[in-house]
Write a protein that holds these residues in place. Structure first.
Motif, PDB file in Angstrom:
ATOM      1  N   TYR A   1       0.835  -1.209   0.000  1.00  0.00           N
ATOM      2  CA  TYR A   1       0.000   0.000   0.000  1.00  0.00           C
ATOM      3  C   TYR A   1       0.868   1.256   0.000  1.00  0.00           C
ATOM      4  O   TYR A   1       0.626   2.194  -0.772  1.00  0.00           O
TER       5      TYR A   1
ATOM      6  N   GLU B   1       2.531   1.741  -3.333  1.00  0.00           N
ATOM      7  CA  GLU B   1       1.591   2.175  -4.368  1.00  0.00           C
ATOM      8  C   GLU B   1       1.100   3.603  -4.149  1.00  0.00           C
ATOM      9  O   GLU B   1       0.463   4.185  -5.038  1.00  0.00           O
ATOM     10  N   ASN B   2       1.383   4.159  -2.969  1.00  0.00           N
ATOM     11  CA  ASN B   2       0.862   5.488  -2.660  1.00  0.00           C
ATOM     12  C   ASN B   2       1.980   6.493  -2.361  1.00  0.00           C
ATOM     13  O   ASN B   2       1.874   7.322  -1.457  1.00  0.00           O
TER      14      ASN B   2
END
Length: 203
Positions: A26, A29-30
């Motif tokens: 996460y 991806e961010n």
């Protein structure tokens, strides 16, 4: 523009795979560049496969081992100086102690440690005193400490292990939440449940 670099450290690799399920992906991806550190083990290959997340093996023991701990601390310090992360986030007691000391010495601006459990709660005598001392040192070297439950946070404050301004509980607690679907009986076969019940002698 370069992405902020996040270094996550656990004592053993299975913690990256199980305890922090989905978290590193996460963050990657961010907008973060994610780097993971742990001891070696079969989980490392599974964890790094097709993830694009760098993993560095630095051996750490779960037991008290002064010489091995010193070697691990030096290696962590050197690796952190090399990587220059913006954030170091540690999990598990040994990784927390060594990782927070190394990050502090390396002048990492944001140093987070998550407390998911305290072995000292069930320890006595000299061992308990030693564990209390090492936990306090971990918290002193962190810029912020995250307890994964209000009961653990309360214990830490009661034992005067940390000041309230450095301690937080995220949400209602938990290191990584839990997946409702995993515990939904509708997603489990009756045969499988019967086998598990027999294994644990559950009637």
């Amino acid at each position: 523009m370069s992405r902020p670099k996040l270094l996550r450290i656990t004592t053993v690799p299975i913690s990256l795979e199980i305890l922090l399920t989905g978290q590193l992906d996460y963050m990657q991806e961010n907008g973060f560049e994610v780097v993971a550190v742990s001891s070696d083990g079969p989980e490392v290959k599974r964890f790094t496969k097709n993830r694009g997340i760098k993993h560095e093996v630095i051996e750490m023991t779960r037991t008290i081992s002064p010489l091995k701990d010193l070697i691990a601390l030096i290696k962590l310090y050197r690796f952190i100086k090399q990587e220059k992360p913006d954030i170091v986030h540690t999990h598990t007691p040994k990784a927390g102690l060594l990782g927070m000391i190394a990050a502090k010495l390396a002048n990492v601006p944001i140093r987070l440690h998550t407390v998911a459990g305290l072995p000292l709660m069930t320890s006595l005598g000299f061992r308990r005193k030693l564990l209390v001392t090492t936990e306090k040192l971990t918290y002193q070297c962190s810029s912020e400490t995250l307890a994964n439950s209000f009961s653990i946070a309360s214990f830490m404050l009661k034992e005067q292990m940390i000041s309230i301004d450095k301690l937080k509980v995220l949400g209602n607690g938990s290191t990584n939440g839990f997946d409702n679907n995993r515990f939904n009986l509708e997603n489990l076969s009756a045969d499988h449940l019967d086998v598990v019940k027999k294994e644990i002698s559950y009637n």
